[in-house]
Design an enzyme around this catalytic site. Structure first.
Site, PDB file in Angstrom:
ATOM      1  N   CYS A   1      51.948  58.053 -45.811  1.00 22.36           N
ATOM      2  CA  CYS A   1      52.480  59.407 -45.913  1.00 22.36           C
ATOM      3  C   CYS A   1      51.905  60.225 -44.782  1.00 22.36           C
ATOM      4  O   CYS A   1      50.833  59.932 -44.270  1.00 22.36           O
ATOM      5  CB  CYS A   1      52.113  60.026 -47.245  1.00 22.36           C
TER       6      CYS A   1
ATOM      7  N   ASP B   1      82.330  65.033 -15.477  1.00 19.89           N
ATOM      8  CA  ASP B   1      82.526  65.048 -14.040  1.00 19.89           C
ATOM      9  C   ASP B   1      83.546  63.949 -13.753  1.00 19.89           C
ATOM     10  O   ASP B   1      83.667  63.003 -14.523  1.00 19.89           O
ATOM     11  CB  ASP B   1      81.187  64.730 -13.371  1.00 19.89           C
TER      12      ASP B   1
END
Ligand code: ADP
Ligand code: MG
Length: 761
Positions: free
Chosen positions: A75, A456
């Site tokens: 944890c 592009d």
């Protein structure tokens, strides 16, 4: 966050570790340090370089920092406990542990062994990471010694429980439960001890208190169940987290550690760490390529999937670049090494992925803030519940103590805290294995929210290898025209320039003596030849030069309508001729645009410096909705802004070389060809390693899935907490249910996030 606290620019050099800025590392776990200035509303644009420290995880390069792998953390509060514990050690200058990646970065004066010992005391294992050739040399697999204790604890618990049906005495059963608690609870208790010592309140503390408390009020079965559920839950969490953390280890082990080196006519096997740039290596068919290099001899198909995720093997011959970790499928290749082992594309990818995984996503800020308030609040409530009703209202101690213990368990925000980082680590790791480098949680979130993508044209949508298909000469002959064009273009990096040089070579048009080379971005180039200024470029360039009216204009307009890109050649006064260049959309482009439509990207737009006719032709071929032609690089930025004003969330896709401003202006900059160019890797938020768009729809899809999973995780863990809280007061919740709701929820959050690892297209 002030300017001074911002991390220095990213450095992607190998062996440069990253550390926490001393002054705000504490904020990491308590509060995000996030204030109104780190809002991520629309209109906030940045490049990967300009991110706030909060997004970057507060890392600055520091040569003295070492990396360790930490095992056994189940944890994120464990990470905090180890951090706090190490921080109390005077030899430790600074330390940061990232739970989701399981990595510790630490600057310390004592030996690595000392650090390993300190971490071991707190109940975890640390292993120093020695980077060799981008791969991590790991010690043999570690079996968590607590696993067998967990099993023992379970068996004792079971015997104690079954004992009641076999007439075993209560005292003996209590003994079994007590032993079960000791077996399963030893590790959390030890970690809790170190947590309290370093004044952190982690889940080990809360669980240990709950178990001891249960025993104190005579609930031995309950106490043993709590301990065992906690232990088994943690064991499963640790296992799944290790699998998640290992997800990019496959990448690291992609490149072999030895190579066949050609040495004076002999073939010698050598470790790749000993090879210098310029060495010649041989890779046989079926072998993996050990280092980045250029092919000097041989012909083969190379499976580049380990790096680029490409589905089709690439043909390689003399002059082509090859990358470490890719697989040589058909013929033997002789390769000249161009990168040292630690600088190969794969080594850089692995390093960048690990850095990316540690960057926080904006959505995590909420969770962290929530957790920072929630835990102390519920903890305080637990204490009140234990004390107030029995004292003031003369209620039964045991009943309220029990409720208080339940509150203690529910005070763990574990599932909530890991809901975001685990999903991000999984998504970024999974993407990396598919040839997509996502530079952090923030980029991942933005990719999941895109509505429009601008492209592009040259080299992105098209092959980037245009050809001269037509030459028109108004003055002189074709060879002279090509000679002038070649002389000018030899110094230019534009794909069109390359096409012209190729054509001139084919027609044997020689290079002339030139001077004063000039580049007009988005328009063309120029040079002084025979003391006269000459130019090669678009009709726009010649209009601006004032080359005057002429027949060239009518002919040029006609050619442009047909979809050719034109390069006129001439001087300030006269246009001497023109070259028509053609480029076509790639097959992968057509597929990718279709894929994007399928995943629901509403708008695809082409931004180009080229003329309207060519723009229309390529847009038609590739299936793009809209095009903006004749844009200079800075006008491309304006077009992005226009799309954003329409309310679109825009990504810009380019080659990362001459599109840097537009990439930076978009909400998300995506560069392609990352394996080949370093600039592309560094300027964009997301990098497609292959030199085409095949993986773009996948990128959008996995990002969206990651957002969905994060949302599910956050809601799930919140709801589980709320339900547990509500069930306490009617007395319906039992202690073991509280533990299950915590550990079980965390496990489900991890498993849910791991679904991202399986996503491949
Ligand atoms: P794109 O948006 O298609 O990538 P660029 O902005 O790179 O286009 O270039 C726009 C136009 O400028 C090209 O279509 C070409 O006409 C002209 N141009 C740019 N560089 C050169 C060059 N080196 N030589 C000739 N023409 C050039
Ligand atoms: Mg371009």
């Amino acid at each position: 966050m002030s300017e001074e606290n911002k991390p220095k620019e990213w450095s992607f050099k190998k062996n440069v570790a990253f550390t926490v800025l001393e002054e705000d590392r504490h904020a990491d776990h308590k509060d995000d340090g996030c204030d109104a200035t780190c809002g991520h509303g629309p209109g906030r644009h940045h490049t990967a370089h300009a991110e706030t420290a909060e997004e970057e995880g507060r890392l600055v390069p520091n040569e003295r920092v070492r990396s360790y792998r930490i095992e056994g953390m189940d944890c994120s509060s464990c990470a905090m406990t180890i951090e706090n514990h190490l921080r109390m050690n005077p030899a430790v200058k600074q330390v940061r542990i990232h739970f989701a990646t399981g990595k510790m970065q630490i600057e310390h004066d004592n030996t690595a062994d000392d650090i390993v010992q300190e971490v071991k005391k707190a109940g975890y294992r640390a292993t120093p990471i020695y980077p060799i050739g981008g791969a991590e040399v790991r010690q043999a697999g570690w079996r968590d010694p607590h696993q067998s204790m967990t099993v023992l604890s379970g068996v004792l618990l079971l015997f104690g429980y079954l004992g009641q049906f076999a007439g075993v005495s209560d005292d003996f059963r209590t003994l079994l439960y007590a032993l079960s608690i000791i077996a399963g609870g030893y590790k959390p208790a030890r970690s809790a001890f170190y947590a309290i010592k370093s004044r952190s309140l982690d889940m080990n503390v809360l669980m240990t208190t709950a178990a001891i408390g249960a025993a104190c009020i005579g609930e031995w079965l309950e106490g043993a169940t709590v301990v065992w559920l906690f232990a088994i839950g943690n064991m499963l969490q640790t296992r799944s987290m290790e699998r998640t953390r290992n997800s990019i280890r496959g990448l690291m082990s992609a490149a072999p550690v030895e190579a066949w080196v050609k040495q004076g006519g002999l073939l010698v096997r050598k470790p790749i760490g000993e090879l210098a740039i310029g060495s010649t290596i041989i890779v046989k068919p079926g072998e993996k390529i050990p280092l980045d290099g250029d092919v000097i001899d041989g012909q083969s198909a190379v499976n580049q999937a380990p790096i680029t995720g490409e589905s089709v093997p690439a043909d390689k011959g003399a002059g082509d670049p090859v990358y470490a970790g890719t697989i040589n499928e058909s013929g033997a290749l002789e390769i000249r090494v161009t990168k040292l082992a630690q600088d190969t594309a794969i080594a850089r990818i692995v390093q960048m992925v690990e850095e990316a995984q540690e960057k926080k996503a904006p959505s995590q800020a909420f969770v962290d803030r929530f957790a920072a308030i929630y835990t102390p609040l519920v903890f305080g409530l637990a204490v009140l519940v234990m004390i107030v009703p029995p004292i003031l209202l003369s209620e039964a101690w045991s009943e309220w103590l029990y409720k208080g213990l339940e509150l203690l368990v529910i005070a763990c925000p574990c599932a909530l805290v890991i809901s975001t980082p685990v999903a991000i680590v999984s998504a970024i790791g999974s993407a990396a294995r598919n040839g997509v480098l996502i530079k952090g949680g923030a980029s991942l979130e933005k990719a999941g929210q895109l509505t429009a993508i601008a492209f592009d044209k040259t080299g992105t949508l098209t092959t980037g290898k245009p050809r001269v298909v037509h030459t028109t000469v108004w003055e002189g002959n074709e060879t002279d025209l090509l000679s002038i064009a070649r002389t000018i273009e030899e110094r230019s990096k534009h794909p069109i320039a390359a096409a012209i040089v190729r054509q001139a070579e084919e027609r044997a048009a020689p290079v002339l003596v030139g001077a004063n080379y000039n580049n007009f971005v988005g328009k063309g180039a120029g040079a002084t030849i025979a003391e006269v200024e000459h130019f090669a470029g678009s009709p726009k360039l010649f209009e601006e030069l004032g080359a005057g009216q002429g027949t060239w204009q009518t002919e040029a307009i006609a050619m442009q309508r047909e979809g050719y890109t034109l390069v006129l050649v001439g001087t300030r006064e006269r246009v001497m001729g023109m070259l028509a260049v053609a480029d076509t959309a790639r097959e992968t482009t057509v597929e990718a645009i279709r894929g994007l439509k399928e995943v629901g990207i509403r708008h695809t737009v082409m931004l180009t410096g080229d003329n309207e006719g060519t723009a229309r032709k390529i847009a038609g071929e590739s299936g793009i909705d809209e095009y903006f032609p004749e844009l200079l690089p800075e006008q491309k930025v304006g077009s992005i802004a226009r799309l954003q004003q329409r309310g679109e969330r825009v990504a810009m896709v380019g080659d990362g070389i001459n599109d840097a401003p537009a990439l930076a202006a978009a909400d998300l900059g995506i560069a392609m060809g990352g394996a080949g160019t370093d600039t592309a890797m560094e300027t964009a938020d997301i990098v497609l390693m292959a030199d085409h768009l095949e993986k773009l729809p996948y990128t959008v899809r996995i990002s969206r899935q990651a957002l969905r999973i994060i949302k599910q995780n956050v809601w799930f863990s919140l709801i589980v907490k709320i339900v547990a809280l509500l069930l306490i007061f009617p007395g319906w919740l039992t202690l073991w249910m509280a533990v299950l709701s915590d550990t079980g929820a965390a496990l489900l959050v991890i498993l849910n996030s791991m679904r991202l690892l399986r996503k491949t297209h």
